[in-house]
Design an enzyme around this catalytic site. Sequence first.
Site, short mmCIF file in Angstrom:
data_model
loop_
_atom_site.label_atom_id
_atom_site.label_comp_id
_atom_site.label_asym_id
_atom_site.label_seq_id
_atom_site.Cartn_x
_atom_site.Cartn_y
_atom_site.Cartn_z
N HIS A 179 58.13 32.93 48.29
CA HIS A 179 59.09 31.94 47.80
C HIS A 179 58.46 30.98 46.78
O HIS A 179 59.15 30.48 45.89
CB HIS A 179 59.68 31.15 48.97
CG HIS A 179 58.64 30.43 49.78
ND1 HIS A 179 57.74 31.10 50.59
CD2 HIS A 179 58.33 29.12 49.87
CE1 HIS A 179 56.93 30.21 51.16
NE2 HIS A 179 57.27 29.01 50.73
N CYS A 213 52.15 33.50 44.31
CA CYS A 213 52.50 32.60 45.39
C CYS A 213 52.41 31.21 44.78
O CYS A 213 52.11 31.08 43.59
CB CYS A 213 51.61 32.78 46.62
SG CYS A 213 49.90 32.27 46.43
N GLY A 214 52.67 30.17 45.55
CA GLY A 214 52.74 28.84 44.95
C GLY A 214 51.54 28.51 44.08
O GLY A 214 51.67 28.13 42.92
N GLY A 228 48.78 30.77 43.90
CA GLY A 228 48.06 32.01 43.58
C GLY A 228 46.86 32.23 44.49
O GLY A 228 46.30 33.33 44.54
N GLY A 262 46.51 31.91 48.01
CA GLY A 262 46.75 32.70 49.21
C GLY A 262 46.92 34.17 48.89
O GLY A 262 46.36 35.04 49.58
N HIS A 288 35.31 43.29 32.87
CA HIS A 288 34.03 43.27 33.59
C HIS A 288 34.15 43.66 35.06
O HIS A 288 33.28 44.33 35.60
CB HIS A 288 33.40 41.87 33.52
CG HIS A 288 32.91 41.49 32.15
ND1 HIS A 288 32.08 40.42 31.93
CD2 HIS A 288 33.16 42.04 30.93
CE1 HIS A 288 31.82 40.31 30.63
NE2 HIS A 288 32.46 41.28 30.00
N ARG A 329 26.04 47.64 33.78
CA ARG A 329 25.82 46.45 34.61
C ARG A 329 27.07 46.10 35.43
O ARG A 329 26.97 45.62 36.56
CB ARG A 329 25.38 45.26 33.74
CG ARG A 329 26.43 44.70 32.80
CD ARG A 329 25.80 43.61 31.92
NE ARG A 329 26.79 42.82 31.21
CZ ARG A 329 27.43 43.20 30.11
NH1 ARG A 329 27.19 44.41 29.59
NH2 ARG A 329 28.30 42.41 29.52
#
Length: 148
Positions: free
Chosen positions: A9, A65-66, A68, A70, A98, A133
């Site tokens: 939400h 998500c609100g 980002g 979580g 990368h 690398r």
Amino acid sequence: MQIAVGADHGGFPLKDEVIRAVTAAGHEVLDLGACDATPSDYPDFALLVGRAIQEGRADRGILLCGSGVGASIAANKLHGIRAGLCHDIYSAHQCVEHDNANVLCLGPRIIGPALIAELVTAFLNAQFTGEERHLRRLAKIAAMEKSG
Ligand code: RB5
């Protein structure tokens, strides 16, 4: 590419903006919800998007998500998922180049629609460089994933 999109939400208000940006960049959307702003749990959408990638139904994913945060924590629990919370353009492409990130996490409570669209475009246009690398570092991450 097929791009799985999921939002709780907190992310829902800008999910359509993400879908527009994915489509505008020439990719197809696998919309995994939410379908409205009813309170929901971000791990559920991280699982749906992650499983779509693991099962080959999507090439990459975008989670909202609100904040980002979580969504990125949850997505990174899944085998083979490399999720980055990117609110700047450099990170949005560098995480693919990368780190071979396959999920972009975004927080619509932190950033707005114009930046979200640019971040999506930068993420989708980026390709993993495959340099030694980076492969070495990714192998170390994969080993950590295996060892638990
Ligand atoms: C939901 O209120 C909120 O906690 C969630 O969307 C996210 O921001 C978590 O990181």
